[in-house]
Design a protein around this motif. Structure first.
Motif, PDB file in Angstrom:
ATOM      1  N   GLY A 186       6.283 -11.657  12.501  1.00 38.30           N
ATOM      2  CA  GLY A 186       7.163 -12.780  12.202  1.00 38.30           C
ATOM      3  C   GLY A 186       8.290 -12.412  11.258  1.00 38.30           C
ATOM      4  N   ARG A 187       8.038 -11.440  10.365  1.00 40.19           N
ATOM      5  CA  ARG A 187       9.079 -11.039   9.410  1.00 40.19           C
ATOM      6  C   ARG A 187       9.732  -9.711   9.765  1.00 40.19           C
ATOM      7  NH1 ARG A 187       4.388  -9.427   6.534  1.00 40.19           N
ATOM      8  NH2 ARG A 187       3.964 -11.520   5.806  1.00 40.19           N
ATOM      9  N   GLY A 188       9.106  -8.939  10.675  1.00 40.50           N
ATOM     10  CA  GLY A 188       9.681  -7.676  11.113  1.00 40.50           C
ATOM     11  C   GLY A 188       9.205  -6.466  10.333  1.00 40.50           C
ATOM     12  N   TYR A 189       8.361  -6.674   9.343  1.00 43.53           N
ATOM     13  CA  TYR A 189       7.814  -5.561   8.567  1.00 43.53           C
ATOM     14  C   TYR A 189       6.465  -5.990   7.972  1.00 43.53           C
ATOM     15  CZ  TYR A 189       9.985  -8.252   4.731  1.00 43.53           C
ATOM     16  OH  TYR A 189      10.367  -9.250   3.874  1.00 43.53           O
ATOM     17  N   SER A 190       5.674  -5.007   7.591  1.00 47.95           N
ATOM     18  CA  SER A 190       4.348  -5.293   7.046  1.00 47.95           C
ATOM     19  C   SER A 190       4.401  -5.406   5.523  1.00 47.95           C
ATOM     20  CB  SER A 190       3.355  -4.187   7.437  1.00 47.95           C
ATOM     21  OG  SER A 190       3.723  -2.960   6.830  1.00 47.95           O
ATOM     22  N   ILE A 191       3.474  -6.183   4.984  1.00 47.78           N
ATOM     23  CA  ILE A 191       3.279  -6.302   3.538  1.00 47.78           C
ATOM     24  C   ILE A 191       1.782  -6.288   3.270  1.00 47.78           C
ATOM     25  CG2 ILE A 191       3.318  -7.911   1.596  1.00 47.78           C
ATOM     26  CD1 ILE A 191       6.058  -8.781   2.335  1.00 47.78           C
ATOM     27  N   ILE A 192       1.322  -5.422   2.385  1.00 45.10           N
ATOM     28  CA  ILE A 192      -0.082  -5.429   1.993  1.00 45.10           C
ATOM     29  C   ILE A 192      -0.197  -5.334   0.476  1.00 45.10           C
ATOM     30  CG2 ILE A 192      -0.822  -4.345   4.157  1.00 45.10           C
ATOM     31  CD1 ILE A 192      -1.346  -1.781   2.516  1.00 45.10           C
ATOM     32  N   GLN A 193      -1.267  -5.912  -0.046  1.00 39.89           N
ATOM     33  CA  GLN A 193      -1.604  -5.816  -1.460  1.00 39.89           C
ATOM     34  C   GLN A 193      -3.098  -5.561  -1.579  1.00 39.89           C
ATOM     35  OE1 GLN A 193       0.263  -9.706  -2.622  1.00 39.89           O
ATOM     36  NE2 GLN A 193       1.312  -8.480  -4.172  1.00 39.89           N
ATOM     37  N   ASP A 194      -3.469  -4.545  -2.335  1.00 46.11           N
ATOM     38  CA  ASP A 194      -4.881  -4.203  -2.561  1.00 46.11           C
ATOM     39  C   ASP A 194      -5.646  -3.957  -1.264  1.00 46.11           C
ATOM     40  OD1 ASP A 194      -4.567  -4.540  -5.342  1.00 46.11           O
ATOM     41  OD2 ASP A 194      -4.907  -6.697  -5.153  1.00 46.11           O
ATOM     42  N   ALA A 195      -4.955  -3.446  -0.245  1.00 45.46           N
ATOM     43  CA  ALA A 195      -5.616  -3.170   1.036  1.00 45.46           C
ATOM     44  C   ALA A 195      -5.842  -1.678   1.237  1.00 45.46           C
ATOM     45  CB  ALA A 195      -4.802  -3.738   2.193  1.00 45.46           C
ATOM     46  N   TYR A 196      -4.832  -0.861   0.913  1.00 44.62           N
ATOM     47  CA  TYR A 196      -5.003   0.589   1.052  1.00 44.62           C
ATOM     48  C   TYR A 196      -5.627   1.186  -0.200  1.00 44.62           C
ATOM     49  CZ  TYR A 196      -4.072   5.268   2.783  1.00 44.62           C
ATOM     50  OH  TYR A 196      -4.216   6.553   3.244  1.00 44.62           O
ATOM     51  N   ALA A 197      -5.321   0.585  -1.340  1.00 41.96           N
ATOM     52  CA  ALA A 197      -5.924   1.024  -2.600  1.00 41.96           C
ATOM     53  C   ALA A 197      -5.853  -0.135  -3.586  1.00 41.96           C
ATOM     54  CB  ALA A 197      -5.204   2.243  -3.167  1.00 41.96           C
ATOM     55  N   LEU A 198      -6.868  -0.275  -4.413  1.00 42.57           N
ATOM     56  CA  LEU A 198      -6.895  -1.325  -5.416  1.00 42.57           C
ATOM     57  C   LEU A 198      -5.729  -1.148  -6.382  1.00 42.57           C
ATOM     58  CD1 LEU A 198      -8.391  -3.714  -6.726  1.00 42.57           C
ATOM     59  CD2 LEU A 198      -9.685  -2.043  -8.068  1.00 42.57           C
TER      60      LEU A 198
END
Length: 275
Positions: A186-198
């Motif tokens: 929906g926004r065209g890019y990914s966003i993650i928080q505390d998913a790949y590393a704390l």
């Protein structure tokens, strides 16, 4: 693949985790190879310059030959000449770490970086690693460009990154991952928080021309205390602009070239392209 070649490659891949060297007994046990055969293979690899034996304990370790080959390959591919100025500018704009990942079949590997942070906590993972697709911003940015069945196939083959091994927000099921991918699209890019590393936040955009498969991703990463959700949303336009710039210049490098033949010349089916 011949048995001898397979055993050699298994040993080379295994030794990447042991820069200080590892004993023959452990190598043969962990790889389920006969000790005598493993010993012969190691000494063949020594003869060709890929492995060395440590002088004190006799453990085995990789030489820098493969590193040299990889760096030479990247240099001659032209990808760094194209990408470095782009990721340098993005790092300066965001004051965070910016990475370039390259797609190769079902793998996504980090090959270049630019550090924009001048002080404070600096996030800087190892270069050259194959990213976990299910819980990294780069992996999710690439997966969102693929048809659902292809994305599921790639993640299933690699395995889902579990929260205890990565970050507490890592998706724990295919269903959860697919929901996240829909939000990213929906926004065209990914966003993650505390998913790949704390404690780590990241965002990524695919390097992709219209109706062609993605050939790479651009990633911005930093500590969650600084790289907040609001800041990531502010960086969205600059991230997308950098990805578009690299896509437009892609034909100047074999690693970013697409034209429906896949990165590095691997044949890509039409079903692997999400329009």
């Amino acid at each position: 693949m011949s048995g001898a070649l397979e055993k050699s490659l298994d040993i080379l891949e295994y030794l990447t985790d042991y820069p200080d060297g590892v004993a023959l007994a452990q190598i043969s046990t962990d790889l389920n190879q006969l000790r005598s055969g493993c010993h012969r293979t190691l000494h063949e690899l020594i003869r060709y310059g890929y492995v060395r034996q440590m002088p004190q304990r006799g453990d085995y370790a990789l030489t820098t030959k493969m590193v040299s080959m990889g760096l030479s390959f990247l240099s001659k591919s032209g990808v760094l000449d194209i990408a470095q100025p782009v990721i340098d500018r993005l790092a300066q704009t965001t004051a965070e770490l910016v990475r370039l990942g390259i797609v190769d079949e079902d793998r996504l590997t980090l090959v270049a970086k630019a550090q924009g942070a001048k002080s404070g906590l600096m996030y800087d993972p190892d270069m050259g690693i194959d990213l976990k697709l299910s819980c990294s911003a780069a992996g999710q940015a690439w997966l969102m460009t693929l048809p659902e069945d292809v994305a599921i196939e790639y993640v299933t083959r690699q395995g889902i990154g579990q929260p205890e091994d990565f970050g507490p927000s890592a998706p724990t099921s295919i269903k959860a991952l697919l929901k996240v991918l829909d939000e990213h699209r929906g926004r065209g890019y990914s966003i993650i928080q505390d998913a790949y590393a704390l404690g780590m936040s990241s965002m990524a955009a695919p390097i992709k021309r219209t109706n062609e498969p993605a050939t790479g991703v651009v990633v911005i990463a930093g500590p969650s205390s600084r790289l907040t959700l609001d800041r990531m949303q502010q960086f969205g336009p600059a991230l997308l602009a950098a990805a578009d710039e690299l896509a437009a210049a892609g034909n100047s490098s074999a690693l970013l070239k697409s034209a429906n033949v896949g990165t590095w010349g691997n044949v890509v089916s039409k079903r692997d392209i999400k329009r």
